[in-house]
Design a protein around this motif. Structure first.
Motif, PDB file in Angstrom:
ATOM      1  N   PRO A   4       1.399  13.705  -6.764  1.00 23.53           N
ATOM      2  CA  PRO A   4       0.757  12.548  -6.122  1.00 23.53           C
ATOM      3  C   PRO A   4       1.530  12.089  -4.885  1.00 23.53           C
ATOM      4  CG  PRO A   4       1.769  11.924  -8.212  1.00 23.53           C
ATOM      5  CD  PRO A   4       1.889  13.417  -8.103  1.00 23.53           C
ATOM      6  N   PRO A   5       0.837  11.455  -3.949  1.00 26.45           N
ATOM      7  CA  PRO A   5       1.518  10.943  -2.750  1.00 26.45           C
ATOM      8  C   PRO A   5       2.361   9.708  -3.073  1.00 26.45           C
ATOM      9  CG  PRO A   5      -0.850  10.514  -2.625  1.00 26.45           C
ATOM     10  CD  PRO A   5      -0.607  11.269  -3.891  1.00 26.45           C
ATOM     11  N   VAL A   6       3.300   9.428  -2.178  1.00 24.91           N
ATOM     12  CA  VAL A   6       4.063   8.185  -2.198  1.00 24.91           C
ATOM     13  C   VAL A   6       3.262   7.187  -1.368  1.00 24.91           C
ATOM     14  CG1 VAL A   6       6.236   7.077  -1.524  1.00 24.91           C
ATOM     15  CG2 VAL A   6       6.253   9.443  -2.382  1.00 24.91           C
ATOM     16  N   TYR A   7       3.172   5.936  -1.842  1.00 20.41           N
ATOM     17  CA  TYR A   7       2.385   4.925  -1.142  1.00 20.41           C
ATOM     18  C   TYR A   7       3.273   3.834  -0.561  1.00 20.41           C
ATOM     19  CZ  TYR A   7      -1.681   7.056  -3.316  1.00 20.41           C
ATOM     20  OH  TYR A   7      -2.643   7.947  -3.696  1.00 20.41           O
ATOM     21  N   ASP A   8       2.835   3.280   0.591  1.00 21.84           N
ATOM     22  CA  ASP A   8       3.551   2.151   1.181  1.00 21.84           C
ATOM     23  C   ASP A   8       3.046   0.849   0.564  1.00 21.84           C
ATOM     24  OD1 ASP A   8       1.187   1.402   2.538  1.00 21.84           O
ATOM     25  OD2 ASP A   8       1.856   2.190   4.468  1.00 21.84           O
ATOM     26  N   THR A   9       3.587  -0.267   1.030  1.00 22.01           N
ATOM     27  CA  THR A   9       3.251  -1.570   0.452  1.00 22.01           C
ATOM     28  C   THR A   9       1.800  -1.980   0.696  1.00 22.01           C
ATOM     29  OG1 THR A   9       4.095  -2.654   2.449  1.00 22.01           O
ATOM     30  CG2 THR A   9       5.612  -2.457   0.568  1.00 22.01           C
ATOM     31  N   GLU A  10       1.119  -1.294   1.614  1.00 19.61           N
ATOM     32  CA  GLU A  10      -0.290  -1.599   1.891  1.00 19.61           C
ATOM     33  C   GLU A  10      -1.229  -0.624   1.197  1.00 19.61           C
ATOM     34  OE1 GLU A  10      -0.590  -1.708   6.150  1.00 19.61           O
ATOM     35  OE2 GLU A  10       0.651  -3.513   6.288  1.00 19.61           O
ATOM     36  N   GLY A  11      -0.663   0.281   0.369  1.00 25.24           N
ATOM     37  CA  GLY A  11      -1.493   1.219  -0.369  1.00 25.24           C
ATOM     38  C   GLY A  11      -1.851   2.479   0.393  1.00 25.24           C
ATOM     39  N   GLU A  13      -0.850   6.262   2.046  1.00 26.27           N
ATOM     40  CA  GLU A  13       0.057   7.375   1.779  1.00 26.27           C
ATOM     41  C   GLU A  13       1.136   7.448   2.849  1.00 26.27           C
ATOM     42  OE1 GLU A  13      -2.430  10.866   1.648  1.00 26.27           O
ATOM     43  OE2 GLU A  13      -3.359  10.267  -0.243  1.00 26.27           O
ATOM     44  N   LEU A  14       2.381   7.712   2.430  1.00 24.28           N
ATOM     45  CA  LEU A  14       3.454   7.929   3.400  1.00 24.28           C
ATOM     46  C   LEU A  14       3.199   9.245   4.124  1.00 24.28           C
ATOM     47  CD1 LEU A  14       4.974   5.610   1.987  1.00 24.28           C
ATOM     48  CD2 LEU A  14       7.022   7.000   2.158  1.00 24.28           C
ATOM     49  N   SER A  15       3.433   9.249   5.424  1.00 25.68           N
ATOM     50  CA  SER A  15       3.217  10.425   6.250  1.00 25.68           C
ATOM     51  C   SER A  15       4.504  10.784   6.982  1.00 25.68           C
ATOM     52  CB  SER A  15       2.116  10.146   7.273  1.00 25.68           C
ATOM     53  OG  SER A  15       2.069  11.161   8.255  1.00 25.68           O
ATOM     54  N   ALA A  16       4.711  12.071   7.188  1.00 17.47           N
ATOM     55  CA  ALA A  16       5.869  12.535   7.960  1.00 17.47           C
ATOM     56  C   ALA A  16       5.775  12.060   9.406  1.00 17.47           C
ATOM     57  CB  ALA A  16       5.970  14.054   7.895  1.00 17.47           C
ATOM     58  N   ASP A  17       4.619  11.583   9.828  1.00 18.45           N
ATOM     59  CA  ASP A  17       4.434  11.102  11.194  1.00 18.45           C
ATOM     60  C   ASP A  17       4.726   9.610  11.337  1.00 18.45           C
ATOM     61  OD1 ASP A  17       3.526  13.650  12.060  1.00 18.45           O
ATOM     62  OD2 ASP A  17       1.582  13.209  11.153  1.00 18.45           O
ATOM     63  N   PHE A  57      16.818  -0.594   9.415  1.00 18.80           N
ATOM     64  CA  PHE A  57      16.197   0.338  10.357  1.00 18.80           C
ATOM     65  C   PHE A  57      15.116   1.134   9.646  1.00 18.80           C
ATOM     66  CE2 PHE A  57      20.546   0.083  12.249  1.00 18.80           C
ATOM     67  CZ  PHE A  57      20.175  -0.445  13.473  1.00 18.80           C
ATOM     68  N   PRO A  58      14.022   1.452  10.330  1.00 15.50           N
ATOM     69  CA  PRO A  58      13.006   2.296   9.697  1.00 15.50           C
ATOM     70  C   PRO A  58      13.507   3.741   9.545  1.00 15.50           C
ATOM     71  CG  PRO A  58      12.379   1.792  11.965  1.00 15.50           C
ATOM     72  CD  PRO A  58      13.644   1.039  11.681  1.00 15.50           C
ATOM     73  N   VAL A  59      12.947   4.434   8.560  1.00 17.45           N
ATOM     74  CA  VAL A  59      13.275   5.840   8.330  1.00 17.45           C
ATOM     75  C   VAL A  59      12.032   6.696   8.511  1.00 17.45           C
ATOM     76  CG1 VAL A  59      15.126   5.283   6.688  1.00 17.45           C
ATOM     77  CG2 VAL A  59      12.837   5.811   5.827  1.00 17.45           C
ATOM     78  N   ARG A  60      12.281   7.986   8.707  1.00 25.28           N
ATOM     79  CA  ARG A  60      11.211   8.992   8.737  1.00 25.28           C
ATOM     80  C   ARG A  60      11.526  10.031   7.683  1.00 25.28           C
ATOM     81  NH1 ARG A  60       8.406   9.544  14.449  1.00 25.28           N
ATOM     82  NH2 ARG A  60       6.770  10.156  13.042  1.00 25.28           N
ATOM     83  N   PHE A  61      10.501  10.496   7.006  1.00 22.21           N
ATOM     84  CA  PHE A  61      10.612  11.532   5.989  1.00 22.21           C
ATOM     85  C   PHE A  61      10.020  12.821   6.534  1.00 22.21           C
ATOM     86  CE2 PHE A  61      10.271   7.500   3.778  1.00 22.21           C
ATOM     87  CZ  PHE A  61      11.237   7.585   2.795  1.00 22.21           C
ATOM     88  N   THR A  62      10.661  13.942   6.244  1.00 19.73           N
ATOM     89  CA  THR A  62      10.170  15.252   6.655  1.00 19.73           C
ATOM     90  C   THR A  62      10.264  16.179   5.454  1.00 19.73           C
ATOM     91  OG1 THR A  62      11.137  14.885   8.842  1.00 19.73           O
ATOM     92  CG2 THR A  62      10.468  17.136   8.316  1.00 19.73           C
ATOM     93  N   PRO A  63       9.213  16.956   5.167  1.00 18.88           N
ATOM     94  CA  PRO A  63       9.342  17.922   4.063  1.00 18.88           C
ATOM     95  C   PRO A  63      10.563  18.818   4.283  1.00 18.88           C
ATOM     96  CG  PRO A  63       7.067  17.767   4.766  1.00 18.88           C
ATOM     97  CD  PRO A  63       7.890  16.986   5.765  1.00 18.88           C
ATOM     98  N   TRP A  64      11.341  19.052   3.221  1.00 21.82           N
ATOM     99  CA  TRP A  64      12.595  19.814   3.302  1.00 21.82           C
ATOM    100  C   TRP A  64      12.318  21.300   3.138  1.00 21.82           C
ATOM    101  CZ3 TRP A  64      15.922  23.116   0.740  1.00 21.82           C
ATOM    102  CH2 TRP A  64      17.255  23.112   1.162  1.00 21.82           C
ATOM    103  N   GLY A  65      12.802  22.095   4.062  1.00 19.16           N
ATOM    104  CA  GLY A  65      12.737  23.550   3.917  1.00 19.16           C
ATOM    105  C   GLY A  65      11.350  24.144   3.935  1.00 19.16           C
ATOM    106  N   THR A  74       1.668  14.620   4.285  1.00 20.49           N
ATOM    107  CA  THR A  74       1.806  13.578   3.262  1.00 20.49           C
ATOM    108  C   THR A  74       3.116  13.758   2.508  1.00 20.49           C
ATOM    109  OG1 THR A  74      -0.589  13.479   3.013  1.00 20.49           O
ATOM    110  CG2 THR A  74       0.731  12.573   1.214  1.00 20.49           C
ATOM    111  N   ILE A  75       3.846  12.676   2.327  1.00 20.06           N
ATOM    112  CA  ILE A  75       5.079  12.696   1.536  1.00 20.06           C
ATOM    113  C   ILE A  75       4.687  12.503   0.078  1.00 20.06           C
ATOM    114  CG2 ILE A  75       7.321  11.606   1.162  1.00 20.06           C
ATOM    115  CD1 ILE A  75       6.898  13.128   3.902  1.00 20.06           C
ATOM    116  N   ARG A  76       5.140  13.413  -0.771  1.00 17.90           N
ATOM    117  CA  ARG A  76       4.715  13.417  -2.171  1.00 17.90           C
ATOM    118  C   ARG A  76       5.875  13.169  -3.124  1.00 17.90           C
ATOM    119  NH1 ARG A  76      -0.382  14.798  -2.349  1.00 17.90           N
ATOM    120  NH2 ARG A  76      -1.286  15.740  -0.495  1.00 17.90           N
ATOM    121  N   VAL A  77       5.557  12.560  -4.254  1.00 18.92           N
ATOM    122  CA  VAL A  77       6.529  12.284  -5.303  1.00 18.92           C
ATOM    123  C   VAL A  77       7.144  13.605  -5.772  1.00 18.92           C
ATOM    124  CG1 VAL A  77       6.756  11.434  -7.682  1.00 18.92           C
ATOM    125  CG2 VAL A  77       5.338  10.188  -6.043  1.00 18.92           C
ATOM    126  N   SER A  78       8.434  13.583  -6.063  1.00 22.36           N
ATOM    127  CA  SER A  78       9.161  14.705  -6.672  1.00 22.36           C
ATOM    128  C   SER A  78       9.218  15.971  -5.826  1.00 22.36           C
ATOM    129  CB  SER A  78       8.567  15.055  -8.049  1.00 22.36           C
ATOM    130  OG  SER A  78       8.590  13.933  -8.892  1.00 22.36           O
TER     131      SER A  78
END
Length: 179
Positions: A4-11, A13-17, A57-65, A74-78
């Motif tokens: 499942p995706p990770v969600y922000d406080t507004e519901g 999905e977190l995005s790598a963008d 400071f804000p962060v950005r997530f990027t899929p690893w490898g 989309t940033i996903r759980v686990s």
């Protein structure tokens, strides 16, 4: 099937963008995550703001490898991700997170900047977001996966491999309005 995706406080999905503030899930537990010097001015460690009104400071997530398909932003759980602050520093170095041993205490802390003495696994910058209670917890998957918690050292609170886990939510960072 994708996790499942990770969600922000507004519901949403977190995005790598996107950029997101990492905030405590419960009020009264300090502010967001920021960068701070420990002993020397550089490298900067990941710390928690003491004032809960400060978002850090804000962060950005990027899929690893490249584990996820490149078109899936989309940033996903686990799933393994890299995390970096979306900010500039006086250290003139990367703001990407990795886990390192603090020279003075041996404590495992989250540090920004270049790796010094990488481990055999090469996974110092592999993290996961896991669903936890009323929010999420961040997990370091350097050698084996360990929860990241906040430990106090004097006036500062540092993010590192410790218990209990630091339970967080992600608030979308909005670009400043045009001048």
């Amino acid at each position: 099937m994708d996790p499942p995706p990770v969600y922000d406080t507004e519901g949403h999905e977190l995005s790598a963008d996107g950029s997101y503030y990492v905030l405590p899930a419960s009020p009264g537990h300090g502010g967001g995550l920021t960068m701070a010097p420990r002993v020397l001015p550089c490298p900067l460690l990941v710390a928690q703001e003491t004032d809960e009104r400060r978002k850090g400071f804000p962060v950005r997530f990027t899929p690893w490898g490249g584990a996820a398909a490149p078109e899936d932003r989309t940033i996903r759980v686990s799933t393994d991700v890299r995390i970096r602050f979306n900010a500039a520093t006086i250290c003139v170095q990367s703001t990407e997170w990795h886990v390192g041993d603090e020279p003075l205490t041996g404590a495992r802390r989250v540090v920004t900047g270049p790796l010094i003495g990488p481990s055999p696994s090469g996974r110092e910058n592999a993290f996961r977001v896991e669903k936890y209670g009323g929010g999420y917890k961040l997990v370091s998957c350097r050698d084996s996966c360990q929860d990241l918690g906040v430990s106090r050292d004097g006036a500062r609170a540092w993010l590192g491999a410790s218990q209990p886990p630091h339970v967080v939510v992600f608030k979308k960072a909005r670009p400043p309005p045009p001048a």
